[in-house]
Scaffold this motif. Structure first.
Motif, PDB file in Angstrom:
ATOM      1  N   LEU A 171      49.132  15.390  32.805  1.00  0.00           N
ATOM      2  CA  LEU A 171      49.404  16.095  34.056  1.00  0.00           C
ATOM      3  C   LEU A 171      50.407  15.281  34.868  1.00  0.00           C
ATOM      4  N   VAL A 172      51.187  15.974  35.701  1.00  0.00           N
ATOM      5  CA  VAL A 172      52.249  15.299  36.447  1.00  0.00           C
ATOM      6  C   VAL A 172      52.171  15.657  37.929  1.00  0.00           C
ATOM      7  N   LEU A 173      52.721  14.768  38.747  1.00  0.00           N
ATOM      8  CA  LEU A 173      52.872  15.031  40.176  1.00  0.00           C
ATOM      9  C   LEU A 173      54.280  15.526  40.446  1.00  0.00           C
ATOM     10  N   ALA A 174      54.381  16.530  41.312  1.00  0.00           N
ATOM     11  CA  ALA A 174      55.694  17.042  41.704  1.00  0.00           C
ATOM     12  C   ALA A 174      55.618  17.545  43.134  1.00  0.00           C
ATOM     13  N   TRP A 175      56.746  17.468  43.848  1.00  0.00           N
ATOM     14  CA  TRP A 175      56.847  18.146  45.140  1.00  0.00           C
ATOM     15  C   TRP A 175      57.012  19.622  44.838  1.00  0.00           C
ATOM     16  N   SER A 176      56.014  20.428  45.138  1.00  0.00           N
ATOM     17  CA  SER A 176      56.099  21.835  44.745  1.00  0.00           C
ATOM     18  C   SER A 176      55.830  22.754  45.934  1.00  0.00           C
ATOM     19  N   VAL A 177      54.668  23.359  46.022  1.00  0.00           N
ATOM     20  CA  VAL A 177      54.386  24.324  47.085  1.00  0.00           C
ATOM     21  C   VAL A 177      54.524  23.645  48.445  1.00  0.00           C
ATOM     22  N   ARG A 178      55.360  24.194  49.297  1.00  0.00           N
ATOM     23  CA  ARG A 178      55.634  23.680  50.640  1.00  0.00           C
ATOM     24  C   ARG A 178      56.255  22.278  50.620  1.00  0.00           C
ATOM     25  N   GLY A 179      56.736  21.867  49.479  1.00  0.00           N
ATOM     26  CA  GLY A 179      57.341  20.550  49.374  1.00  0.00           C
ATOM     27  C   GLY A 179      56.345  19.410  49.374  1.00  0.00           C
ATOM     28  N   SER A 180      55.065  19.714  49.189  1.00  0.00           N
ATOM     29  CA  SER A 180      54.020  18.689  49.169  1.00  0.00           C
ATOM     30  C   SER A 180      53.747  18.244  47.738  1.00  0.00           C
ATOM     31  N   PRO A 181      53.272  16.999  47.554  1.00  0.00           N
ATOM     32  CA  PRO A 181      52.955  16.551  46.194  1.00  0.00           C
ATOM     33  C   PRO A 181      51.730  17.282  45.654  1.00  0.00           C
ATOM     34  N   HIS A 182      51.868  17.823  44.472  1.00  0.00           N
ATOM     35  CA  HIS A 182      50.789  18.542  43.798  1.00  0.00           C
ATOM     36  C   HIS A 182      50.685  18.051  42.354  1.00  0.00           C
ATOM     37  N   LEU A 183      49.475  18.122  41.832  1.00  0.00           N
ATOM     38  CA  LEU A 183      49.222  17.815  40.424  1.00  0.00           C
ATOM     39  C   LEU A 183      49.386  19.085  39.606  1.00  0.00           C
ATOM     40  N   HIS A 184      50.153  18.993  38.503  1.00  0.00           N
ATOM     41  CA  HIS A 184      50.482  20.175  37.713  1.00  0.00           C
ATOM     42  C   HIS A 184      50.383  19.912  36.220  1.00  0.00           C
ATOM     43  N   ARG A 185      50.240  21.002  35.465  1.00  0.00           N
ATOM     44  CA  ARG A 185      50.517  20.972  34.038  1.00  0.00           C
ATOM     45  C   ARG A 185      52.030  21.087  33.871  1.00  0.00           C
ATOM     46  N   PRO A 186      52.655  20.191  33.107  1.00  0.00           N
ATOM     47  CA  PRO A 186      54.120  20.232  32.983  1.00  0.00           C
ATOM     48  C   PRO A 186      54.647  21.583  32.519  1.00  0.00           C
ATOM     49  N   ALA A 187      53.901  22.243  31.640  1.00  0.00           N
ATOM     50  CA  ALA A 187      54.383  23.519  31.098  1.00  0.00           C
ATOM     51  C   ALA A 187      54.471  24.605  32.162  1.00  0.00           C
ATOM     52  N   ASP A 188      53.741  24.454  33.269  1.00  0.00           N
ATOM     53  CA  ASP A 188      53.754  25.469  34.322  1.00  0.00           C
ATOM     54  C   ASP A 188      54.968  25.351  35.240  1.00  0.00           C
ATOM     55  N   LEU A 189      55.624  24.195  35.248  1.00  0.00           N
ATOM     56  CA  LEU A 189      56.599  23.911  36.298  1.00  0.00           C
ATOM     57  C   LEU A 189      57.922  24.682  36.184  1.00  0.00           C
ATOM     58  N   PRO A 190      58.474  24.926  34.993  1.00  0.00           N
ATOM     59  CA  PRO A 190      59.726  25.699  34.965  1.00  0.00           C
ATOM     60  C   PRO A 190      59.580  27.083  35.602  1.00  0.00           C
ATOM     61  N   ALA A 191      58.505  27.793  35.262  1.00  0.00           N
ATOM     62  CA  ALA A 191      58.301  29.123  35.852  1.00  0.00           C
ATOM     63  C   ALA A 191      58.038  29.019  37.347  1.00  0.00           C
ATOM     64  N   LEU A 192      57.248  28.032  37.757  1.00  0.00           N
ATOM     65  CA  LEU A 192      56.940  27.866  39.176  1.00  0.00           C
ATOM     66  C   LEU A 192      58.205  27.545  39.965  1.00  0.00           C
ATOM     67  N   ALA A 193      59.097  26.742  39.391  1.00  0.00           N
ATOM     68  CA  ALA A 193      60.351  26.418  40.068  1.00  0.00           C
ATOM     69  C   ALA A 193      61.191  27.666  40.299  1.00  0.00           C
ATOM     70  N   ARG A 194      61.192  28.575  39.343  1.00  0.00           N
ATOM     71  CA  ARG A 194      61.941  29.829  39.522  1.00  0.00           C
ATOM     72  C   ARG A 194      61.267  30.719  40.560  1.00  0.00           C
TER      73      ARG A 194
END
Length: 359
Positions: free
Chosen positions: A61-84
């Motif tokens: 699992l990875v940390l990324a600035w995602s929803v609202r620009g806050s750090p969130h824990l994610h499954r890497p495979a979910d992030l390309p679609a979430l970024a779009r």
């Protein structure tokens, strides 16, 4: 139209977010599809263990600035679609998410340039300040003097909210944040499949309005409305009109009773509601749980907020201070002790000592 009360909605959310401990493995947690907030640092691990007791956060699992620009824990495979899905839809959407962007011309174009700069300057592992300085040089029109830093730098909200589209990942080591861009990544060029993201928010957060989902995503109802999904089921929550994906209505009509004690960290997905009165009707108690800074965690008993908690390490012991909203039964206190021992393990302590106060 389905007519439900707030207690049924909270029971639905408790099960949908797997606080009923129905997930066998961390990787199976439904909340990972939107990310598990990690602010303050380490809270994602607490949210995970509230759902899967004793589990370690998997290394994949990875940390990324995602929803609202806050750090969130994610499954890497979910992030390309979430970024779009989270890529801004328009100039107005950029400004709704980052009001400071009113100061620039063509906000969406500036956002795209910032994303490109973030990716370019994070190809090698770097730190927050170094990356900020490099990005500032690329988008000077979206920067301002910061009295606290004594320097001019890129708008902080823009800096954070550009990270997901840039493929930025976060690693915390010895209390320091390191930033790097993942190697295999395509920068989104436009928003894609946002209605599916809206449906997932409703599925996990429970029935809501356009304004509810917009607040969750950090935008405005006006910016989100053109992407609102068709065919949602209408729900009345104590007379308030809301919506839910049709396949989730059966679970809403007869959710299993919420059972058990959970110590939820600040920012846990269960606590992320726009109308906080639905979760905690008393305004005085809401002010204790949701503070402008340094909010405590929530003591959840059978799906209801029954108090707050704070913890600090003293040597090898974690001292947990619980403030109950009323009296707690001996059975509830026994469960609090068990959950506190789990919290101690999450915080790297050998044991926990619980003290109680009440309001």
């Amino acid at each position: 139209m389905i007519d439900v009360d707030r207690e049924r909605v909270q029971a639905y959310r408790y099960a949908a977010q797997q606080l009923d401990r129905s997930a066998a493995h961390v990787g199976d947690l439904a909340v990972l599809s939107l990310g598990v907030p990690d602010s303050p640092a380490g809270s994602a691990a607490q949210s995970v263990r509230a759902r899967v007791p004793g589990a370690e956060v998997p290394a994949d699992l990875v940390l990324a600035w995602s929803v609202r620009g806050s750090p969130h824990l994610h499954r890497p495979a979910d992030l390309p679609a979430l970024a779009r899905q989270l890529y801004p839809t328009s100039d107005a959407d950029v400004v709704a998410r980052m009001p400071v962007m009113r100061a620039v011309d063509a906000p969406l174009r500036v956002f795209a340039r910032t994303v490109a700069a973030m990716r370019e300057h994070a190809r090698e592992t770097t730190d927050r300040g170094t990356l900020s300085a490099a990005v500032t040089a690329e988008v000077p029109e979206a920067s301002a003097w910061c009295q606290a830093c004594g320097a001019t730098h890129v708008f902080y909200s823009l800096y954070l909210q550009s990270g997901l589209a840039a493929g930025v990942r976060l690693v915390r080591r010895s209390g320091r944040l390191q930033i790097t861009a993942t190697g295999d990544w395509t920068i989104p060029q436009r928003t894609e499949d946002l209605p599916a993201l809206v449906e997932q928010v409703l599925r996990l957060q429970g029935p809501g309005s356009v304004a509810d989902v917009a607040a969750f995503l950090g935008t405005s109802a006006a910016a989100l409305r053109p992407s609102w999904p068709e065919g949602l089921a209408e729900v009345s929550v104590d007379g308030r009109r809301a919506f839910l994906p049709p396949e989730a209505t059966a679970a809403l009509e007869s959710p299993p009773p919420a059972r058990g004690v959970r110590l939820l960290p600040p920012g846990d997905p269960f606590l992320r509601v726009r109308d906080r009165a639905q979760l905690l009707p008393d305004p005085g108690l809401r002010a204790l749980l949701w503070r402008a800074t340094a909010s405590p965690g929530a003591l959840l008993v059978d799906g209801a907020v029954r108090g707050t908690w704070r913890a600090r390490k003293a040597g090898r012991e974690l001292q947990v201070a619980v403030t109950a909203f009323g009296e707690l039964t001996a059975g509830v206190r026994a469960e609090v002790e068990i959950e506190s021992q789990q919290l101690a393990a999450t915080r790297g302590a050998a044991s926990a000592a619980v003290v109680y106060d009440s309001i």
